[in-house]
Motif scaffolding. Structure first.
Motif, PDB file in Angstrom:
ATOM      1  N   PRO A 154       0.797  -1.209   0.000  1.00 27.52           N
ATOM      2  CA  PRO A 154       0.000   0.000   0.000  1.00 27.52           C
ATOM      3  C   PRO A 154       0.837   1.270   0.000  1.00 27.52           C
ATOM      4  CG  PRO A 154      -0.969  -1.612   1.479  1.00 27.52           C
ATOM      5  CD  PRO A 154       0.330  -2.196   0.984  1.00 27.52           C
ATOM      6  N   ALA A 155       1.969   1.256   0.709  1.00 28.08           N
ATOM      7  CA  ALA A 155       2.790   2.454   0.796  1.00 28.08           C
ATOM      8  C   ALA A 155       3.414   2.826  -0.533  1.00 28.08           C
ATOM      9  CB  ALA A 155       3.878   2.267   1.855  1.00 28.08           C
ATOM     10  N   THR A 156       3.540   1.872  -1.451  1.00 27.42           N
ATOM     11  CA  THR A 156       4.201   2.148  -2.720  1.00 27.42           C
ATOM     12  C   THR A 156       3.205   2.449  -3.833  1.00 27.42           C
ATOM     13  OG1 THR A 156       4.246  -0.164  -3.446  1.00 27.42           O
ATOM     14  CG2 THR A 156       6.057   0.585  -2.048  1.00 27.42           C
ATOM     15  N   LEU A 157       1.911   2.364  -3.564  1.00 27.55           N
ATOM     16  CA  LEU A 157       0.917   2.640  -4.588  1.00 27.55           C
ATOM     17  C   LEU A 157       0.889   4.123  -4.925  1.00 27.55           C
ATOM     18  CD1 LEU A 157      -2.098   0.472  -3.384  1.00 27.55           C
ATOM     19  CD2 LEU A 157      -0.757   0.103  -5.430  1.00 27.55           C
ATOM     20  N   THR A 158       0.929   4.420  -6.211  1.00 26.41           N
ATOM     21  CA  THR A 158       0.765   5.806  -6.638  1.00 26.41           C
ATOM     22  C   THR A 158      -0.717   6.117  -6.738  1.00 26.41           C
ATOM     23  OG1 THR A 158       0.700   5.257  -8.991  1.00 26.41           O
ATOM     24  CG2 THR A 158       2.891   5.602  -8.003  1.00 26.41           C
ATOM     25  N   ILE A 159      -1.035   7.390  -6.938  1.00 29.55           N
ATOM     26  CA  ILE A 159      -2.437   7.779  -7.119  1.00 29.55           C
ATOM     27  C   ILE A 159      -3.012   7.073  -8.342  1.00 29.55           C
ATOM     28  CG2 ILE A 159      -3.982   9.702  -7.640  1.00 29.55           C
ATOM     29  CD1 ILE A 159      -2.097  11.495  -6.046  1.00 29.55           C
ATOM     30  N   ALA A 160      -2.215   7.008  -9.429  1.00 28.17           N
ATOM     31  CA  ALA A 160      -2.681   6.349 -10.655  1.00 28.17           C
ATOM     32  C   ALA A 160      -2.937   4.862 -10.403  1.00 28.17           C
ATOM     33  CB  ALA A 160      -1.670   6.539 -11.781  1.00 28.17           C
ATOM     34  N   ASP A 161      -2.069   4.221  -9.605  1.00 25.56           N
ATOM     35  CA  ASP A 161      -2.272   2.806  -9.255  1.00 25.56           C
ATOM     36  C   ASP A 161      -3.613   2.618  -8.547  1.00 25.56           C
ATOM     37  OD1 ASP A 161       0.223   1.940 -10.200  1.00 25.56           O
ATOM     38  OD2 ASP A 161       1.199   2.362  -8.279  1.00 25.56           O
ATOM     39  N   ARG A 162      -3.851   3.467  -7.567  1.00 21.29           N
ATOM     40  CA  ARG A 162      -5.075   3.336  -6.768  1.00 21.29           C
ATOM     41  C   ARG A 162      -6.319   3.545  -7.634  1.00 21.29           C
ATOM     42  NH1 ARG A 162      -7.992   7.272  -4.498  1.00 21.29           N
ATOM     43  NH2 ARG A 162      -6.316   8.806  -4.658  1.00 21.29           N
ATOM     44  N   VAL A 163      -6.281   4.568  -8.482  1.00 21.14           N
ATOM     45  CA  VAL A 163      -7.448   4.852  -9.315  1.00 21.14           C
ATOM     46  C   VAL A 163      -7.632   3.765 -10.368  1.00 21.14           C
ATOM     47  CG1 VAL A 163      -8.463   6.486 -10.938  1.00 21.14           C
ATOM     48  CG2 VAL A 163      -7.282   7.312  -8.907  1.00 21.14           C
ATOM     49  N   PHE A 164      -6.533   3.259 -10.902  1.00 23.04           N
ATOM     50  CA  PHE A 164      -6.614   2.155 -11.859  1.00 23.04           C
ATOM     51  C   PHE A 164      -7.347   0.973 -11.233  1.00 23.04           C
ATOM     52  CE2 PHE A 164      -4.521  -1.885 -13.127  1.00 23.04           C
ATOM     53  CZ  PHE A 164      -4.984  -1.961 -14.430  1.00 23.04           C
ATOM     54  N   ASP A 165      -6.959   0.601 -10.012  1.00 26.25           N
ATOM     55  CA  ASP A 165      -7.600  -0.519  -9.328  1.00 26.25           C
ATOM     56  C   ASP A 165      -9.080  -0.240  -9.079  1.00 26.25           C
ATOM     57  OD1 ASP A 165      -5.296  -2.038  -9.237  1.00 26.25           O
ATOM     58  OD2 ASP A 165      -4.712  -1.344  -7.237  1.00 26.25           O
ATOM     59  N   GLN A 166      -9.401   0.987  -8.645  1.00 26.07           N
ATOM     60  CA  GLN A 166     -10.782   1.325  -8.309  1.00 26.07           C
ATOM     61  C   GLN A 166     -11.676   1.351  -9.544  1.00 26.07           C
ATOM     62  OE1 GLN A 166      -9.934   5.015  -6.217  1.00 26.07           O
ATOM     63  NE2 GLN A 166     -10.354   4.063  -4.233  1.00 26.07           N
ATOM     64  N   VAL A 167     -11.193   1.964 -10.617  1.00 28.72           N
ATOM     65  CA  VAL A 167     -12.003   2.048 -11.839  1.00 28.72           C
ATOM     66  C   VAL A 167     -12.133   0.663 -12.463  1.00 28.72           C
ATOM     67  CG1 VAL A 167     -12.224   3.076 -14.132  1.00 28.72           C
ATOM     68  CG2 VAL A 167     -11.371   4.456 -12.245  1.00 28.72           C
ATOM     69  N   ARG A 168     -11.052  -0.105 -12.463  1.00 24.19           N
ATOM     70  CA  ARG A 168     -11.107  -1.461 -13.003  1.00 24.19           C
ATOM     71  C   ARG A 168     -12.150  -2.287 -12.261  1.00 24.19           C
ATOM     72  NH1 ARG A 168      -5.851  -4.759 -12.096  1.00 24.19           N
ATOM     73  NH2 ARG A 168      -6.767  -4.901 -10.018  1.00 24.19           N
ATOM     74  N   GLN A 169     -12.163  -2.198 -10.947  1.00 23.29           N
ATOM     75  CA  GLN A 169     -13.141  -2.956 -10.158  1.00 23.29           C
ATOM     76  C   GLN A 169     -14.561  -2.480 -10.465  1.00 23.29           C
ATOM     77  OE1 GLN A 169     -12.423  -2.867  -5.941  1.00 23.29           O
ATOM     78  NE2 GLN A 169     -14.032  -4.335  -5.486  1.00 23.29           N
ATOM     79  N   TYR A 224     -13.301  10.327  -7.672  1.00 24.94           N
ATOM     80  CA  TYR A 224     -12.176   9.774  -6.918  1.00 24.94           C
ATOM     81  C   TYR A 224     -11.303  10.844  -6.284  1.00 24.94           C
ATOM     82  CZ  TYR A 224     -13.598   5.433  -9.116  1.00 24.94           C
ATOM     83  OH  TYR A 224     -14.333   4.342  -9.522  1.00 24.94           O
ATOM     84  N   GLY A 225     -11.679  12.103  -6.469  1.00 23.24           N
ATOM     85  CA  GLY A 225     -10.962  13.191  -5.817  1.00 23.24           C
ATOM     86  C   GLY A 225      -9.524  13.332  -6.256  1.00 23.24           C
ATOM     87  N   ILE A 226      -9.301  13.251  -7.575  1.00 25.72           N
ATOM     88  CA  ILE A 226      -7.936  13.326  -8.099  1.00 25.72           C
ATOM     89  C   ILE A 226      -7.872  14.317  -9.250  1.00 25.72           C
ATOM     90  CG2 ILE A 226      -7.368  10.956  -7.453  1.00 25.72           C
ATOM     91  CD1 ILE A 226      -7.821  10.238 -10.439  1.00 25.72           C
ATOM     92  N   SER A 227      -6.652  14.636  -9.657  1.00 21.96           N
ATOM     93  CA  SER A 227      -6.457  15.507 -10.807  1.00 21.96           C
ATOM     94  C   SER A 227      -6.532  14.692 -12.087  1.00 21.96           C
ATOM     95  CB  SER A 227      -5.104  16.215 -10.722  1.00 21.96           C
ATOM     96  OG  SER A 227      -4.054  15.265 -10.799  1.00 21.96           O
ATOM     97  N   ARG A 228      -6.582  15.365 -13.231  1.00 23.93           N
ATOM     98  CA  ARG A 228      -6.755  14.670 -14.505  1.00 23.93           C
ATOM     99  C   ARG A 228      -5.506  13.871 -14.913  1.00 23.93           C
ATOM    100  NH1 ARG A 228     -10.979  17.810 -16.955  1.00 23.93           N
ATOM    101  NH2 ARG A 228     -10.802  16.712 -18.957  1.00 23.93           N
ATOM    102  N   GLY A 229      -4.308  14.298 -14.453  1.00 19.57           N
ATOM    103  CA  GLY A 229      -3.083  13.599 -14.850  1.00 19.57           C
ATOM    104  C   GLY A 229      -3.064  12.140 -14.445  1.00 19.57           C
ATOM    105  N   PRO A 230      -3.171  11.832 -13.139  1.00 18.45           N
ATOM    106  CA  PRO A 230      -3.198  10.428 -12.716  1.00 18.45           C
ATOM    107  C   PRO A 230      -4.365   9.660 -13.311  1.00 18.45           C
ATOM    108  CG  PRO A 230      -2.810  11.878 -10.842  1.00 18.45           C
ATOM    109  CD  PRO A 230      -3.160  12.762 -11.989  1.00 18.45           C
ATOM    110  N   LEU A 231      -5.511  10.327 -13.491  1.00 23.07           N
ATOM    111  CA  LEU A 231      -6.661   9.656 -14.073  1.00 23.07           C
ATOM    112  C   LEU A 231      -6.364   9.215 -15.501  1.00 23.07           C
ATOM    113  CD1 LEU A 231      -9.593   8.728 -14.055  1.00 23.07           C
ATOM    114  CD2 LEU A 231     -10.263  11.060 -14.702  1.00 23.07           C
TER     115      LEU A 231
END
Length: 225
Positions: A10-25, A47-54
């Protein structure tokens, strides 16, 4: 492996990683239905993020074949025709049969023991639903995933666990895990696992192919209703 086999802490997950997992699910479970247009502003707000990681997450979703981009239409969740869905099962029958044969030759004793423990866990879960629902979580908690990993063939792993895995899960969720095949499917899984444990690659391949072929025919019947 990129899509499922990542075991990031969990500590190594980037914002993009987290959103990828959430959107995929959300896509796999049908919260974002097949064919839906992907709205970057809506998802960024959700997901409360900026457009870059999304955008990075969406590019990765394209690589797993869950999202497609079309000229003048933007990004949409993939929507397969009935024929395209059944084609996936035909491919899986051949390739997962091969994976089962290789797994019988290459899986370690510890990996086989893990597979048997997984099936015991699945049996308990199916019993709790009165033998009506067989839900498998993704990755290492998925019987088919473990066998493909056990094949030791990286190209086969890439095809089945990156190119096809999430598409198959998406439509498995769409058709529902509740099925009169739950008890039978579990028994078929056990037969495959036992053949692998006995190092009988020919039998493991035949049983796996029969199992997936039977699943495909069940889906064909549902599509014809």
């Amino acid at each position: 492996m990129v899509a499922v086999a990542e075991s990031l802490k969990p500590a190594t997950l980037t914002i993009a990683d987290r959103v990828f997992d959430q959107v995929r699910q959300a896509i796999v479970q049908g919260e974002i239905p097949p064919g839906s247009k992907i709205s970057e502003p809506v998802l960024a707000a959700r997901y409360g993020i900026s457009r870059g990681p999304l955008r990075e997450a969406l590019r990765r979703l394209e690589s797993t074949n869950l999202v497609e981009r079309r000229p003048n239409l933007g990004a949409r969740v993939i929507s397969l025709s009935n024929d395209q869905l059944l084609e996936i099962y035909v491919i899986r029958e051949a390739l997962e049969g091969m994976a089962a044969r290789l797994a019988a030759e290459r899986m370690t004793e510890d990996a086989i023991a893990d597979l048997q423990r997984l099936l015991s866990q699945h049996r308990s879960e199916v019993e709790r639903t009165d033998w009506q629902t067989y839900f498998q979580q993704e990755g290492d908690l998925d019987f088919h995933f473990q066998i493909v990993q056990g094949s030791g063939n990286q190209r086969l792993i890439d095809i089945l666990c990156n190119d096809l895995y999430h598409l198959a899960r998406m439509y498995r969720c769409q058709f529902g895990m509740k099925s009169d095949r739950a008890a039978v499917a579990l028994k078929e899984h056990q037969l495959v696992a036992d053949a692998i444990a006995e190092r009988d690659g020919e039998l493991a391949e035949w049983l796996m192919r029969r199992h997936i072929r039977t699943s495909r025919r069940a889906i064909e019947r549902r599509l014809q209703r």
